[in-house]
Enzyme design. Structure first.
Site, short mmCIF file in Angstrom:
data_model
loop_
_atom_site.label_atom_id
_atom_site.label_comp_id
_atom_site.label_asym_id
_atom_site.label_seq_id
_atom_site.Cartn_x
_atom_site.Cartn_y
_atom_site.Cartn_z
N CYS A 82 0.82 -1.22 0.00
CA CYS A 82 0.00 0.00 0.00
C CYS A 82 0.86 1.27 0.00
CB CYS A 82 -1.00 -0.03 1.15
SG CYS A 82 -2.31 1.22 0.99
N HIS A 192 -3.96 -4.94 0.13
CA HIS A 192 -3.51 -5.43 1.43
C HIS A 192 -3.60 -6.96 1.46
CE1 HIS A 192 -3.12 -1.60 3.58
NE2 HIS A 192 -4.03 -1.18 2.70
N GLU A 194 -2.56 -8.86 3.67
CA GLU A 194 -2.84 -9.27 5.05
C GLU A 194 -4.32 -9.17 5.40
OE1 GLU A 194 -1.64 -6.46 4.07
OE2 GLU A 194 -2.12 -4.80 5.43
#
Lengths: 214, 252
Positions: A82, A192, A194
């Site tokens: 990001c 993202h 994650e």
């Protein structure tokens, strides 16, 4: 030896990345740190980031990460996420224009206040939610991930890469932007991983197993 | 190729436990927010929102522990709302692993708090929650869980919140909340068309058609529901398939 250092430069929720890495790689030593020696001592490095670019760059310079990162990507696999990706570009339009680290040629641009899709429908900014990533080039980071899988994005600025050879993933939102870039040992993603459930965890697992020899 | 409309289940939590009865046959402890979050993650929820109704300040620490537990096992975006009043409240939630926080009453008391929060943490994690009720030809916002009228026009308020730095609006119709009659589509559409940021429609979902209507007629970017998912009436996967069959882009 630390397996993965997640660089902490004080910008918000950096712990999600380490939690997801711990989940995909139980037993690996994952460290969230801002310490230069600890980062240099790690086999792999994750460079996350959220928030406004001016504040991010200020902290990056204060911790001298702007000189450390170009060194890191020569010597070990690095994953930028990001704003971490955006900080690696030449410059950003955010906050009235900010010079960035400049290891990847290109600019970070604003989606605009009146973004529309190909049918003329207005698009909301930030670009928030699950969008498809086209794997425009083969790369070990995509191993086992279905083409056009959806990843979670949340950003108002996007990367316009100058060197199209570096683009390994692209996404459509108003126009086509660089969702993933690579250069030697570096992979940088706008989304993202994650927070992108199966596809994201698979990507992180691929990163853990990538030797950066690409 | 385009951005998917999101389906967001919402859980009420009190002192780190799920309240308002979640009933799933495959969950041993339906009060355990980790179990419930994992279940929704498996079903394909695009995000999960927690509304913290814990009254006491001490009890809120258990919410932080809850967020930590969930964030280490569920890898989709998590939003926590309810009782967020200070920059410290936000920092604690984000550090625990929340991706966004919902601000409601505190924004009405002090709109500058939204600006401060957005500057500090970025607009991407600031969701302004608006509880609106129809009053004649317009909608008025309410605070304190919908109990207190403010005299503020909902559409003007939504616009102001975006200027202040809200990255997303969670819009609840107090008229429809709990009725199962469907979203207030007029309200949803009016707010969605008035602001540049994504709008989450909330309040009144009783069936899957309501979710589709929220997107196609209400122009919502995401739809939030609680009871239709909590009691195992519909799975999130079934909801997404129903929406897809009506032409809504979803993540399956």
């Amino acid at each position: 030896m630390v397996d993965v250092a997640v660089i902490d430069y004080g910008m918000g929720n950096l712990h999600s990345a380490s939690k997801a890495l711990e989940f995909v790689a139980p037993g690996k030593k994952i460290l969230v740190t801002s310490d230069r020696d600890e980062i240099l001592n790690a086999k792999r490095v994750v460079f996350p980031g959220v928030g406004a670019i001016r504040d991010c760059m200020a902290e990056i310079r204060r911790l001298q990460l702007d000189t450390l990162l170009p060194e890191l990507i020569k010597t070990r696999p690095v994953l930028a996420i990001c704003v971490g990706m955006q900080a690696l570009m030449d410059s950003s339009e955010e906050n009235g224009g900010v010079d960035c680290i400049g290891v990847l040629p290109g600019k970070v641009r604003f989606f605009g206040d009146h973004l529309v899709d190909s049918d003329g429908q207005e698009l909301k900014v930030p670009h928030m939610g699950w969008n498809q990533v086209q794997q425009v080039r083969d790369h070990p980071i995509w191993h086992g991930i279905e083409p056009d899988s959806r990843f979670y994005f949340v950003h108002s600025y996007y990367v316009e890469a100058q060197n199209s050879d570096q683009i390994i993933g692209s996404t459509e939102y108003g126009s086509n932007f660089s969702a993933a870039l690579t250069e030697k040992n570096l992979v940088a993603v706008q989304f993202h991983p994650e927070k992108s459930q199966h596809a994201g965890l698979a990507l992180l697992n691929n990163f853990i197993n990538w030797d950066g020899s690409c | 190729m385009s951005l998917a409309k999101r389906i967001i289940p919402c859980l009420d939590v009190d002192k780190g436990r799920v309240v308002k009865g979640v009933k799933f046959v495959d969950i041993r402890d339906a009060g355990d927010p980790v179990e419930v979050a994992k279940r929704y993650d498996r079903e394909g929820a695009d995000e999960i929102t927690f509304l913290d109704i814990t009254a006491s300040h001490e009890g809120r620490d258990t919410t932080i522990d809850m967020v930590k537990d969930i964030a280490s096992q569920v890898f989709i975006p998590l939003t926590v709302g309810g009782g967020i009043r200070t920059v410290e409240d936000i920092r604690a939630m984000l550090n625990a692993g929340a991706d966004k926080v919902g601000i409601n009453t505190a924004a009405v008391h002090n709109p500058g708090f939204v600006t401060e929060a957005a500057l500090r943490f970025g607009s991407q994690c600031i969701v302004v929650a608006i509880d609106a009720k129809r009053q004649g030809d317009h909608w008025e916002i309410f605070t304190h869980g919908g109990r207190k009228a403010t005299g503020i026009d909902a559409i003007e308020w939504a616009k102001q919140m975006v200027v202040r730095g809200a990255g997303e609006i969670l819009l609840t119709s107090m008229d429809r909340d709990g009725t199962r009659d469907g979203f207030d589509l007029g309200l949803t559409r009016a707010v969605s068309e008035a602001v540049s940021v994504p709008v989450i429609a909330s309040g009144g979902v009783g069936n899957l058609q309501h979710l589709t209507d929220g997107v196609l007629q209400g122009k919502a970017d995401a739809v939030l529901a609680a009871s239709i998912f909590h009691f195992g009436e519909y799975t999130i996967e079934a909801a997404k398939k129903a929406m897809q069959s009506e032409g809504v882009e979803v993540r399956l």
